[in-house]
Design an enzyme around this catalytic site. Sequence first.
Site, mmCIF file in Angstrom:
data_model
loop_
_atom_site.group_PDB
_atom_site.id
_atom_site.type_symbol
_atom_site.label_atom_id
_atom_site.label_comp_id
_atom_site.label_asym_id
_atom_site.label_seq_id
_atom_site.Cartn_x
_atom_site.Cartn_y
_atom_site.Cartn_z
ATOM 1 N N SER A 14 0.782 -1.209 0.059
ATOM 2 C CA SER A 14 -0.137 -0.077 0.049
ATOM 3 C C SER A 14 0.668 1.335 0.047
ATOM 4 C CB SER A 14 -0.989 0.093 1.305
ATOM 5 O OG SER A 14 -1.564 1.129 1.331
ATOM 6 N N TYR A 39 -2.081 -0.118 10.045
ATOM 7 C CA TYR A 39 -2.441 -0.668 8.391
ATOM 8 C C TYR A 39 -0.981 -0.600 7.805
ATOM 9 C CZ TYR A 39 -4.026 -1.164 3.753
ATOM 10 O OH TYR A 39 -4.061 -1.591 2.526
#
Length: 209
Positions: A14, A39
């Site tokens: 990501s 995350y």
Amino acid sequence: TLEHEVPNFVYASSSSVYGDSVNFPYRENDFNIFPKSFYGVTKRTNELISNALVPTSKTKARGLRFFTVYGPWGRPDMAYFRLINSAIHGYEFNLFGDGTVERDFTYIDDVSRFTIQLMSQLDKYKVGHNDLVNIGGGAPVSMNNLIQEIETQSGAAIKFKQDFKFKGDVLKTVASNQYLSELVDLNDFTDIKNIINKFSHNIILLSQT
């Protein structure tokens, strides 16, 4: 994966791994990066594990750093869906922060196309190969610009309430796709302005079910 000698392994990373880096555009070879969210830390951890294990294995691995993936049937809690829903139905939209945060939106069809190509492209490398590839168009859009575009296309003014800014939110994401262009044929990325009407159509369909 390593135990079963999987030849090619592609995994999702990501843009969150870059944190609040100010080295724009974000490049895969920048290692001075510090994720701001849990995350992002988990995604960076996956990359580090791959970097430690794959070079001595019989696997070739590639992490794809996706930049704000969106699409007509995406998660309904994401901002673009909620904004269009607000425009169509007149719901109040909670705007976190002042709307100046920028995201490098990447359309799902582009993500799928490049993922397939990059998976096949791994065949040209020897075992132990391990790399990271940004999947983003390098054209960030601010929340304020997104609101303006949705209002223009819908013909409705969005009612919104300004709320606190999430501490884990980064101010801007923008991908360098130079390395991506070296690996595959890089066609133009889809412009989010050309897709907003598809979202509106699908939200109307969902509201009728």
